[in-house]
Design a protein around this motif. Structure first.
Motif, PDB file in Angstrom:
ATOM      1  N   ILE A   1      50.197  42.062  41.818  1.00 62.51           N
ATOM      2  CA  ILE A   1      51.265  42.087  40.820  1.00 62.51           C
ATOM      3  C   ILE A   1      51.881  43.478  40.659  1.00 62.51           C
ATOM      4  CG2 ILE A   1      50.305  40.149  39.550  1.00 62.51           C
ATOM      5  CD1 ILE A   1      49.403  42.189  37.410  1.00 62.51           C
ATOM      6  N   GLU A   2      51.234  44.498  41.199  1.00 61.39           N
ATOM      7  CA  GLU A   2      51.740  45.868  41.080  1.00 61.39           C
ATOM      8  C   GLU A   2      52.651  46.228  42.256  1.00 61.39           C
ATOM      9  OE1 GLU A   2      52.107  49.633  39.269  1.00 61.39           O
ATOM     10  OE2 GLU A   2      51.118  47.857  38.501  1.00 61.39           O
ATOM     11  N   CYS A   3      52.164  46.060  43.473  1.00 65.89           N
ATOM     12  CA  CYS A   3      52.938  46.466  44.654  1.00 65.89           C
ATOM     13  C   CYS A   3      53.671  45.299  45.313  1.00 65.89           C
ATOM     14  CB  CYS A   3      52.040  47.167  45.669  1.00 65.89           C
ATOM     15  SG  CYS A   3      50.708  46.134  46.338  1.00 65.89           S
ATOM     16  N   ASN A   4      53.409  44.082  44.853  1.00 67.01           N
ATOM     17  CA  ASN A   4      54.059  42.870  45.360  1.00 67.01           C
ATOM     18  C   ASN A   4      53.848  42.628  46.848  1.00 67.01           C
ATOM     19  OD1 ASN A   4      55.145  42.127  42.830  1.00 67.01           O
ATOM     20  ND2 ASN A   4      56.777  43.620  43.110  1.00 67.01           N
ATOM     21  N   LEU A   5      52.737  43.113  47.392  1.00 67.27           N
ATOM     22  CA  LEU A   5      52.404  42.883  48.790  1.00 67.27           C
ATOM     23  C   LEU A   5      51.354  41.788  48.888  1.00 67.27           C
ATOM     24  CD1 LEU A   5      52.146  46.557  50.076  1.00 67.27           C
ATOM     25  CD2 LEU A   5      54.042  44.963  50.390  1.00 67.27           C
ATOM     26  N   GLU A   6      51.473  40.964  49.911  1.00 66.57           N
ATOM     27  CA  GLU A   6      50.479  39.927  50.147  1.00 66.57           C
ATOM     28  C   GLU A   6      49.318  40.543  50.914  1.00 66.57           C
ATOM     29  OE1 GLU A   6      50.500  35.307  51.457  1.00 66.57           O
ATOM     30  OE2 GLU A   6      51.567  36.688  52.779  1.00 66.57           O
ATOM     31  N   LYS A   7      48.118  40.400  50.372  1.00 77.24           N
ATOM     32  CA  LYS A   7      46.934  41.009  50.968  1.00 77.24           C
ATOM     33  C   LYS A   7      45.794  40.005  50.985  1.00 77.24           C
ATOM     34  CE  LYS A   7      48.152  45.620  49.415  1.00 77.24           C
ATOM     35  NZ  LYS A   7      47.650  46.871  48.881  1.00 77.24           N
ATOM     36  N   TYR A   8      44.797  40.289  51.804  1.00 73.63           N
ATOM     37  CA  TYR A   8      43.610  39.441  51.856  1.00 73.63           C
ATOM     38  C   TYR A   8      42.802  39.598  50.572  1.00 73.63           C
ATOM     39  CZ  TYR A   8      44.523  38.668  56.791  1.00 73.63           C
ATOM     40  OH  TYR A   8      45.100  38.301  57.964  1.00 73.63           O
ATOM     41  N   LEU A   9      42.030  38.582  50.226  1.00 70.08           N
ATOM     42  CA  LEU A   9      41.229  38.624  49.001  1.00 70.08           C
ATOM     43  C   LEU A   9      40.236  39.773  48.998  1.00 70.08           C
ATOM     44  CD1 LEU A   9      40.502  34.867  48.210  1.00 70.08           C
ATOM     45  CD2 LEU A   9      42.124  36.402  47.102  1.00 70.08           C
ATOM     46  N   LYS A  10      39.791  40.209  50.173  1.00 63.67           N
ATOM     47  CA  LYS A  10      38.846  41.322  50.234  1.00 63.67           C
ATOM     48  C   LYS A  10      39.478  42.627  49.748  1.00 63.67           C
ATOM     49  CE  LYS A  10      39.688  42.691  55.013  1.00 63.67           C
ATOM     50  NZ  LYS A  10      40.139  44.043  54.790  1.00 63.67           N
ATOM     51  N   ASP A  11      40.804  42.655  49.652  1.00 58.33           N
ATOM     52  CA  ASP A  11      41.511  43.836  49.175  1.00 58.33           C
ATOM     53  C   ASP A  11      41.662  43.854  47.656  1.00 58.33           C
ATOM     54  OD1 ASP A  11      41.864  44.886  51.746  1.00 58.33           O
ATOM     55  OD2 ASP A  11      43.641  43.642  52.066  1.00 58.33           O
ATOM     56  N   PHE A  12      41.030  42.894  46.961  1.00 59.57           N
ATOM     57  CA  PHE A  12      41.049  42.809  45.506  1.00 59.57           C
ATOM     58  C   PHE A  12      39.614  42.870  45.000  1.00 59.57           C
ATOM     59  CE2 PHE A  12      44.896  40.826  46.941  1.00 59.57           C
ATOM     60  CZ  PHE A  12      45.849  41.149  45.996  1.00 59.57           C
ATOM     61  N   TYR A  13      39.418  43.555  43.872  1.00 58.53           N
ATOM     62  CA  TYR A  13      38.090  43.597  43.273  1.00 58.53           C
ATOM     63  C   TYR A  13      37.749  42.227  42.685  1.00 58.53           C
ATOM     64  CZ  TYR A  13      38.029  48.688  43.595  1.00 58.53           C
ATOM     65  OH  TYR A  13      38.027  49.972  44.065  1.00 58.53           O
ATOM     66  N   ARG A  14      36.457  41.948  42.574  1.00 57.54           N
ATOM     67  CA  ARG A  14      36.007  40.688  41.992  1.00 57.54           C
ATOM     68  C   ARG A  14      36.139  40.750  40.477  1.00 57.54           C
ATOM     69  NH1 ARG A  14      30.489  38.802  44.261  1.00 57.54           N
ATOM     70  NH2 ARG A  14      31.460  36.776  44.320  1.00 57.54           N
ATOM     71  N   ASN A  15      36.489  39.605  39.876  1.00 54.49           N
ATOM     72  CA  ASN A  15      36.604  39.498  38.434  1.00 54.49           C
ATOM     73  C   ASN A  15      36.336  38.041  38.071  1.00 54.49           C
ATOM     74  OD1 ASN A  15      37.253  39.409  35.758  1.00 54.49           O
ATOM     75  ND2 ASN A  15      39.212  40.452  35.969  1.00 54.49           N
ATOM     76  N   VAL A  16      35.175  37.775  37.520  1.00 58.77           N
ATOM     77  CA  VAL A  16      34.781  36.400  37.225  1.00 58.77           C
ATOM     78  C   VAL A  16      35.603  35.788  36.097  1.00 58.77           C
ATOM     79  CG1 VAL A  16      32.435  36.692  38.073  1.00 58.77           C
ATOM     80  CG2 VAL A  16      32.930  37.143  35.681  1.00 58.77           C
ATOM     81  N   LEU A  17      36.345  36.582  35.357  1.00 62.67           N
ATOM     82  CA  LEU A  17      37.139  36.072  34.245  1.00 62.67           C
ATOM     83  C   LEU A  17      38.474  35.475  34.684  1.00 62.67           C
ATOM     84  CD1 LEU A  17      36.500  38.935  31.672  1.00 62.67           C
ATOM     85  CD2 LEU A  17      35.313  36.748  31.886  1.00 62.67           C
ATOM     86  N   THR A  18      38.894  35.727  35.908  1.00 63.00           N
ATOM     87  CA  THR A  18      40.162  35.188  36.384  1.00 63.00           C
ATOM     88  C   THR A  18      39.940  33.874  37.114  1.00 63.00           C
ATOM     89  OG1 THR A  18      40.024  36.466  38.430  1.00 63.00           O
ATOM     90  CG2 THR A  18      41.217  37.469  36.597  1.00 63.00           C
ATOM     91  N   GLU A  19      41.015  33.112  37.243  1.00 64.17           N
ATOM     92  CA  GLU A  19      40.932  31.784  37.846  1.00 64.17           C
ATOM     93  C   GLU A  19      40.473  31.833  39.300  1.00 64.17           C
ATOM     94  OE1 GLU A  19      44.086  28.320  38.887  1.00 64.17           O
ATOM     95  OE2 GLU A  19      44.218  29.193  36.891  1.00 64.17           O
ATOM     96  N   ASP A  20      40.992  32.792  40.057  1.00 56.47           N
ATOM     97  CA  ASP A  20      40.626  32.873  41.474  1.00 56.47           C
ATOM     98  C   ASP A  20      39.448  33.814  41.741  1.00 56.47           C
ATOM     99  OD1 ASP A  20      41.840  35.298  41.049  1.00 56.47           O
ATOM    100  OD2 ASP A  20      43.308  35.115  42.647  1.00 56.47           O
ATOM    101  N   GLY A  21      38.919  34.457  40.692  1.00 57.01           N
ATOM    102  CA  GLY A  21      37.763  35.328  40.840  1.00 57.01           C
ATOM    103  C   GLY A  21      38.074  36.717  41.345  1.00 57.01           C
ATOM    104  N   ARG A  22      39.343  37.100  41.334  1.00 57.66           N
ATOM    105  CA  ARG A  22      39.763  38.422  41.798  1.00 57.66           C
ATOM    106  C   ARG A  22      40.713  39.056  40.791  1.00 57.66           C
ATOM    107  NH1 ARG A  22      36.756  40.073  46.272  1.00 57.66           N
ATOM    108  NH2 ARG A  22      36.002  38.164  47.188  1.00 57.66           N
ATOM    109  N   THR A  23      40.822  40.380  40.815  1.00 58.09           N
ATOM    110  CA  THR A  23      41.725  41.076  39.905  1.00 58.09           C
ATOM    111  C   THR A  23      43.172  40.805  40.309  1.00 58.09           C
ATOM    112  OG1 THR A  23      41.611  43.055  41.287  1.00 58.09           O
ATOM    113  CG2 THR A  23      40.109  42.956  39.416  1.00 58.09           C
ATOM    114  N   PRO A  24      44.114  40.889  39.359  1.00 52.91           N
ATOM    115  CA  PRO A  24      45.516  40.653  39.706  1.00 52.91           C
ATOM    116  C   PRO A  24      46.134  41.790  40.524  1.00 52.91           C
ATOM    117  CG  PRO A  24      45.268  40.961  37.332  1.00 52.91           C
ATOM    118  CD  PRO A  24      43.910  40.993  37.922  1.00 52.91           C
ATOM    119  N   LYS A  25      45.574  42.993  40.404  1.00 52.72           N
ATOM    120  CA  LYS A  25      46.064  44.142  41.176  1.00 52.72           C
ATOM    121  C   LYS A  25      45.089  44.432  42.308  1.00 52.72           C
ATOM    122  CE  LYS A  25      48.301  46.329  37.234  1.00 52.72           C
ATOM    123  NZ  LYS A  25      48.363  47.548  36.398  1.00 52.72           N
TER     124      LYS A  25
END
Length: 64
Positions: free
Chosen positions: A6-30
């Motif tokens: 949501i910050e840089c608007n680039l499509e990236k692999y999930l491994k490029d996002f930190y884990r966050n159990v509180l979100t629907e997909d389990g990853r941070t939005p940034k």
């Protein structure tokens, strides 16, 4: 799987996002890159505030 940061608007692999159990997909939005940049900016602001505080204290001690 991929996700858009949501910050840089680039499509990236999930491994490029930190884990966050509180979100629907389990990853941070940034992505890791954007979040790490924000952390560095916060740290540098803290260092600058500390430097200014030391200078004020040094000036107070010198004027008395």
């Amino acid at each position: 799987m991929k996700k858009v940061c949501i910050e840089c608007n680039l499509e990236k692999y999930l491994k490029d996002f930190y884990r966050n159990v509180l979100t629907e997909d389990g990853r941070t939005p940034k992505c890791k890159h954007c979040l790490d940049g924000e952390a560095i900016d916060r740290y540098m602001a803290i260092l600058e505030g500390d430097r200014q505080r030391r200078e004020r204290n040094k000036a107070k001690k010198g004027s008395t």
